[in-house]
Scaffold this active site. Sequence first.
Site, PDB file in Angstrom:
ATOM      1  N   ARG A 100       0.881  -1.180   0.000  1.00 59.12           N
ATOM      2  CA  ARG A 100       0.000   0.000   0.000  1.00 59.12           C
ATOM      3  C   ARG A 100       0.907   1.215   0.000  1.00 59.12           C
ATOM      4  O   ARG A 100       1.692   1.405   0.924  1.00 59.12           O
ATOM      5  CB  ARG A 100      -0.898  -0.002   1.239  1.00 59.12           C
ATOM      6  CG  ARG A 100      -1.501   1.369   1.518  1.00 59.12           C
ATOM      7  CD  ARG A 100      -2.607   1.333   2.524  1.00 59.12           C
ATOM      8  NE  ARG A 100      -3.795   0.705   1.966  1.00 59.12           N
ATOM      9  CZ  ARG A 100      -5.006   0.800   2.504  1.00 59.12           C
ATOM     10  NH1 ARG A 100      -5.203   1.478   3.605  1.00 59.12           N
ATOM     11  NH2 ARG A 100      -6.027   0.205   1.948  1.00 59.12           N
ATOM     12  N   HIS A 160      -7.410   0.978  -6.346  1.00 51.43           N
ATOM     13  CA  HIS A 160      -7.659   0.163  -5.146  1.00 51.43           C
ATOM     14  C   HIS A 160      -8.362  -1.124  -5.603  1.00 51.43           C
ATOM     15  O   HIS A 160      -9.533  -1.348  -5.305  1.00 51.43           O
ATOM     16  CB  HIS A 160      -8.520   0.952  -4.153  1.00 51.43           C
ATOM     17  CG  HIS A 160      -8.511   0.390  -2.769  1.00 51.43           C
ATOM     18  ND1 HIS A 160      -7.766  -0.719  -2.413  1.00 51.43           N
ATOM     19  CD2 HIS A 160      -9.166   0.773  -1.641  1.00 51.43           C
ATOM     20  CE1 HIS A 160      -7.956  -0.982  -1.126  1.00 51.43           C
ATOM     21  NE2 HIS A 160      -8.804  -0.089  -0.641  1.00 51.43           N
ATOM     22  N   GLN A 184     -10.257  -3.752  -3.251  1.00 53.05           N
ATOM     23  CA  GLN A 184     -11.542  -3.229  -2.786  1.00 53.05           C
ATOM     24  C   GLN A 184     -12.640  -3.466  -3.814  1.00 53.05           C
ATOM     25  O   GLN A 184     -13.758  -3.856  -3.475  1.00 53.05           O
ATOM     26  CB  GLN A 184     -11.400  -1.722  -2.520  1.00 53.05           C
ATOM     27  CG  GLN A 184     -12.679  -1.085  -1.998  1.00 53.05           C
ATOM     28  CD  GLN A 184     -13.056  -1.636  -0.633  1.00 53.05           C
ATOM     29  OE1 GLN A 184     -12.255  -1.615   0.274  1.00 53.05           O
ATOM     30  NE2 GLN A 184     -14.269  -2.136  -0.487  1.00 53.05           N
ATOM     31  N   ASP A 223     -17.118   7.615  -1.519  1.00 56.96           N
ATOM     32  CA  ASP A 223     -15.865   7.429  -0.779  1.00 56.96           C
ATOM     33  C   ASP A 223     -15.518   8.786  -0.169  1.00 56.96           C
ATOM     34  O   ASP A 223     -16.110   9.812  -0.527  1.00 56.96           O
ATOM     35  CB  ASP A 223     -14.759   6.946  -1.753  1.00 56.96           C
ATOM     36  CG  ASP A 223     -13.462   6.595  -1.032  1.00 56.96           C
ATOM     37  OD1 ASP A 223     -13.491   6.379   0.198  1.00 56.96           O
ATOM     38  OD2 ASP A 223     -12.405   6.534  -1.708  1.00 56.96           O
ATOM     39  N   CYS A 283     -16.240   1.873   0.731  1.00 60.68           N
ATOM     40  CA  CYS A 283     -15.091   1.021   1.073  1.00 60.68           C
ATOM     41  C   CYS A 283     -14.693   1.149   2.528  1.00 60.68           C
ATOM     42  O   CYS A 283     -14.053   0.262   3.066  1.00 60.68           O
ATOM     43  CB  CYS A 283     -13.916   1.332   0.148  1.00 60.68           C
ATOM     44  SG  CYS A 283     -13.193   2.964   0.411  1.00 60.68           S
ATOM     45  N   ARG A 310     -13.682  -8.375   1.641  1.00 55.39           N
ATOM     46  CA  ARG A 310     -12.250  -8.167   1.386  1.00 55.39           C
ATOM     47  C   ARG A 310     -11.492  -9.450   1.703  1.00 55.39           C
ATOM     48  O   ARG A 310     -10.596  -9.860   0.979  1.00 55.39           O
ATOM     49  CB  ARG A 310     -11.707  -7.011   2.246  1.00 55.39           C
ATOM     50  CG  ARG A 310     -12.182  -5.631   1.861  1.00 55.39           C
ATOM     51  CD  ARG A 310     -11.631  -5.184   0.528  1.00 55.39           C
ATOM     52  NE  ARG A 310     -10.179  -5.155   0.503  1.00 55.39           N
ATOM     53  CZ  ARG A 310      -9.423  -4.137   0.912  1.00 55.39           C
ATOM     54  NH1 ARG A 310      -9.988  -3.031   1.340  1.00 55.39           N
ATOM     55  NH2 ARG A 310      -8.094  -4.201   0.849  1.00 55.39           N
TER      56      ARG A 310
HETATM   57  N1  NVA Z   1      -9.812   6.878  -1.314  1.00 58.16           N
HETATM   58  C1  NVA Z   1      -9.433   6.464   0.012  1.00 58.16           C
HETATM   59  C2  NVA Z   1      -9.684   5.010   0.219  1.00 58.16           C
HETATM   60  C3  NVA Z   1      -9.326   4.485   1.589  1.00 58.16           C
HETATM   61  C4  NVA Z   1      -9.524   3.006   1.737  1.00 58.16           C
HETATM   62  C5  NVA Z   1      -7.965   6.814   0.254  1.00 58.16           C
HETATM   63  O1  NVA Z   1      -7.160   6.606  -0.651  1.00 58.16           O
HETATM   64  O2  NVA Z   1      -7.643   7.293   1.345  1.00 58.16           O
HETATM   65  N1   CP Z   2     -11.169  -0.001   2.538  1.00 58.50           N
HETATM   66  C1   CP Z   2      -9.890  -0.042   2.943  1.00 58.50           C
HETATM   67  O1   CP Z   2      -8.951  -0.303   2.176  1.00 58.50           O
HETATM   68  O2   CP Z   2      -9.737   0.169   4.276  1.00 58.50           O
HETATM   69  P1   CP Z   2      -8.362   0.337   5.071  1.00 58.50           P
HETATM   70  O3   CP Z   2      -7.774   1.664   4.688  1.00 58.50           O
HETATM   71  O4   CP Z   2      -8.769   0.278   6.520  1.00 58.50           O
HETATM   72  O5   CP Z   2      -7.441  -0.797   4.694  1.00 58.50           O
END
Ligand code: NVA
Ligand code: CP
Length: 300
Positions: free
Chosen positions: A96, A123, A126, A218, A258, A286
């Site tokens: 990540r 992502h 997800q 989101d 998500c 997930r």
């Molecule tokens: N769009 C959000 C998703 C978090 C799971 C981010 O990138 O922070």
């Molecule tokens: N939806 C998602 O990826 O959540 P986290 O940021 O908690 O991993």
Amino acid sequence: MRDLSAAEILAVLDLAGELKAKAKRGEPHPYLAGKTLGMIFQKPSTRTRVSFEVAMYQLGGYALYLNAADLQLGRGETIADTARVLSRYLDGLMIRTYAQSDVEELARYADIPVINGLTDLEHPCQILADLLTVREHKGRLAGLKLAYVGDGNNVCHSLLLGCAKVGMDISVASPPGYWPREDIVEAARAAADETGSRVEVGADPVEAVRGADVVVTDVWASMGQEKEAGERRRIFAPYQVNGELVRHAREDFIFLHCLPAHRGEEVTDEILDGPHAVVWDEAENRLHVQKALLVMIMGS
Ligand code: NVA
Ligand code: CP
């Protein structure tokens, strides 16, 4: 999502369904016994970290949480050298991070599979979970309409590609200046041409939600955009998913997010805690889709 064909997406969902049923029956399924997954995190996580770690445990393997700041990566060791070394210990990597190019560089120099656990661009894990959730609740994917209301971000990008590939119509509504990237929209349109689905991007949330089977939003400020949060709250205010907006969706629509959610910003409590929300199933899924993915790419 760009790397997966429609057939591969559906194969992940099918295997996820089988593994989910086995897990619910308490049937052991140690398909990755003795295998190890490294999980590099440059951003925080609740769901991704826990679901991947539990996935590996339930599959008989082992997962290592690697905070990027604690690795030599944080002191300047290159991604390429990190990839070469970790490939000698591990059977798979999940990362990540911010730049999509970091995942691609890691994959280029690693001899083991690399999974995108979220970048600024995509992502994908997800969206695999989202598609499984939609299929469980609606019984099908092709022919449904999904509306995404909010920031044209990583989740939006992966939804565009995923929906188009499985033949779902997708309609995105974002404030001007916050639309999804044009190359992603083009790639989604190319996939939609093959499946006969529709890809729409506009600024009107009511138009996007009209007749939708699935409504998704989101956060307005993603990880790394914290400084813009105040300005974004103002710009995105007309894009809140609330009782008024979803009146335009189908009566039996489902709501996905998500998570984590910023209650009272992109979505109201009324929707998130209401009868149309399937967000807890979505979070659970997930685990199941990632187990399927891990077995498909790391299983012998
Ligand atoms: N769009 C959000 C998703 C978090 C799971 C981010 O990138 O922070
Ligand atoms: N939806 C998602 O990826 O959540 P986290 O940021 O908690 O991993």
